[in-house]
Design a protein around this motif. Structure first.
Motif, mmCIF file in Angstrom:
data_model
loop_
_atom_site.group_PDB
_atom_site.id
_atom_site.type_symbol
_atom_site.label_atom_id
_atom_site.label_comp_id
_atom_site.label_asym_id
_atom_site.label_seq_id
_atom_site.Cartn_x
_atom_site.Cartn_y
_atom_site.Cartn_z
ATOM 1 N N GLU A 145 13.332 5.071 -8.398
ATOM 2 C CA GLU A 145 13.465 5.926 -7.214
ATOM 3 C C GLU A 145 12.205 5.119 -6.475
ATOM 4 N N ILE A 146 11.064 4.632 -6.863
ATOM 5 C CA ILE A 146 10.265 4.020 -6.018
ATOM 6 C C ILE A 146 10.948 2.867 -5.297
ATOM 7 N N LYS A 147 11.535 2.030 -5.976
ATOM 8 C CA LYS A 147 12.311 0.853 -5.325
ATOM 9 C C LYS A 147 13.369 1.146 -4.350
ATOM 10 N N ILE A 148 14.145 2.342 -4.641
ATOM 11 C CA ILE A 148 14.928 2.867 -3.774
ATOM 12 C C ILE A 148 14.208 3.510 -2.452
ATOM 13 N N ALA A 149 13.090 4.228 -2.616
ATOM 14 C CA ALA A 149 12.213 4.723 -1.535
ATOM 15 C C ALA A 149 11.908 3.697 -0.735
ATOM 16 N N THR A 150 11.360 2.420 -1.156
ATOM 17 C CA THR A 150 11.134 1.318 -0.620
ATOM 18 C C THR A 150 11.815 0.723 0.240
ATOM 19 N N LEU A 151 13.221 0.774 -0.173
ATOM 20 C CA LEU A 151 14.393 0.119 0.649
ATOM 21 C C LEU A 151 14.786 1.094 1.583
ATOM 22 N N ILE A 152 14.756 2.335 1.360
ATOM 23 C CA ILE A 152 15.117 3.291 2.454
ATOM 24 C C ILE A 152 14.121 3.058 3.668
ATOM 25 N N LYS A 153 12.699 3.051 3.169
ATOM 26 C CA LYS A 153 11.801 2.621 4.271
ATOM 27 C C LYS A 153 12.007 1.538 5.044
ATOM 28 N N GLU A 154 12.491 0.499 4.402
ATOM 29 C CA GLU A 154 12.943 -0.765 5.165
ATOM 30 C C GLU A 154 14.204 -0.454 5.828
ATOM 31 N N GLU A 155 14.574 0.710 6.084
ATOM 32 C CA GLU A 155 15.907 0.998 6.872
ATOM 33 C C GLU A 155 17.126 0.437 6.137
ATOM 34 N N ASN A 181 22.925 7.585 -3.813
ATOM 35 C CA ASN A 181 22.746 8.980 -3.446
ATOM 36 C C ASN A 181 22.110 10.116 -4.265
ATOM 37 N N ALA A 182 22.513 9.690 -5.516
ATOM 38 C CA ALA A 182 22.021 10.510 -6.590
ATOM 39 C C ALA A 182 20.317 10.362 -6.634
ATOM 40 N N HIS A 183 19.914 9.172 -6.349
ATOM 41 C CA HIS A 183 18.652 8.900 -6.384
ATOM 42 C C HIS A 183 17.737 9.521 -5.246
ATOM 43 N N ARG A 184 18.564 9.146 -4.085
ATOM 44 C CA ARG A 184 18.216 9.914 -2.700
ATOM 45 C C ARG A 184 17.870 11.707 -3.021
ATOM 46 N N PHE A 185 18.894 11.911 -3.755
ATOM 47 C CA PHE A 185 18.812 13.378 -3.878
ATOM 48 C C PHE A 185 17.391 13.989 -4.526
ATOM 49 N N ARG A 186 17.409 13.198 -5.709
ATOM 50 C CA ARG A 186 16.248 13.528 -6.531
ATOM 51 C C ARG A 186 14.927 13.135 -5.988
ATOM 52 N N ILE A 187 14.731 12.075 -5.298
ATOM 53 C CA ILE A 187 13.656 11.747 -4.422
ATOM 54 C C ILE A 187 13.385 12.762 -3.538
ATOM 55 N N ARG A 188 14.324 13.262 -2.668
ATOM 56 C CA ARG A 188 14.072 14.432 -1.962
ATOM 57 C C ARG A 188 13.656 15.539 -2.795
ATOM 58 N N GLN A 189 13.975 15.929 -3.806
ATOM 59 C CA GLN A 189 13.591 16.968 -4.835
ATOM 60 C C GLN A 189 12.209 16.835 -5.250
ATOM 61 N N PHE A 206 3.659 10.934 -8.625
ATOM 62 C CA PHE A 206 3.555 10.013 -9.882
ATOM 63 C C PHE A 206 4.951 10.499 -10.722
ATOM 64 N N ASN A 207 5.506 11.455 -10.394
ATOM 65 C CA ASN A 207 6.768 11.642 -11.110
ATOM 66 C C ASN A 207 7.985 10.865 -10.864
ATOM 67 N N LEU A 208 7.959 10.142 -9.830
ATOM 68 C CA LEU A 208 8.954 9.150 -9.322
ATOM 69 C C LEU A 208 9.108 8.140 -10.504
ATOM 70 N N PRO A 238 0.901 -1.253 0.069
ATOM 71 C CA PRO A 238 -0.047 -0.116 -0.006
ATOM 72 C C PRO A 238 0.615 1.136 -0.027
ATOM 73 N N PHE A 239 2.119 1.032 0.582
ATOM 74 C CA PHE A 239 3.096 2.347 0.682
ATOM 75 C C PHE A 239 3.439 2.871 -0.901
ATOM 76 N N ILE A 240 3.741 1.714 -1.633
ATOM 77 C CA ILE A 240 3.963 1.992 -3.091
ATOM 78 C C ILE A 240 2.995 2.586 -3.915
ATOM 79 N N GLN A 241 1.473 1.928 -3.603
ATOM 80 C CA GLN A 241 0.469 2.545 -4.140
ATOM 81 C C GLN A 241 0.237 4.081 -3.750
ATOM 82 N N LYS A 242 0.360 4.162 -2.644
ATOM 83 C CA LYS A 242 0.261 5.512 -1.974
ATOM 84 C C LYS A 242 1.266 6.680 -2.612
ATOM 85 N N LEU A 243 2.301 6.031 -2.654
ATOM 86 C CA LEU A 243 3.737 6.819 -3.197
ATOM 87 C C LEU A 243 3.493 7.258 -4.640
#
Length: 85
Positions: free
Chosen positions: A31-41, A59-67, A25-27, A15-20
């Motif tokens: 970036e969605i895979k990396i965000a999921t793995l970040i969420k999994e610590e 780290n570049a993906h993390r930066f773009r996700i933050r943006q 929707f511009n991810l 559900p996290f991925i669906q919400k994200l």
């Protein structure tokens, strides 16, 4: 590996991925895979190993996700992502 397969399966059903995806929707899929793995610590080093990419690419993906999520450096990306689910 089994761990990657397990993570991918969780990603599809999450559900996290669906919400994200719906809210930001511009991810890209990566970036969605990396965000999921970040969420999994997972650390950048662990994410790089799982996805077979360099740590600097993570780290570049993390930066773009933050943006794209409009998160400043003062805010913790893991905390932000954890609050979404």
């Amino acid at each position: 590996s089994v761990e990657i397969l397990e993570t991918n399966l969780k990603t599809v059903c999450s559900p996290f991925i669906q919400k994200l995806s719906a809210k930001y929707f511009n991810l890209t899929n990566r970036e969605i895979k990396i965000a999921t793995l970040i969420k999994e610590e997972k650390t950048s080093k662990e994410i790089a190993a799982l996805l077979n990419i360099s740590e600097s690419a993570v780290n570049a993906h993390r930066f773009r996700i933050r943006q794209k999520l409009k998160i400043s450096k003062q805010h913790n990306l893991l905390s932000f992502l954890s609050k979404m689910a």
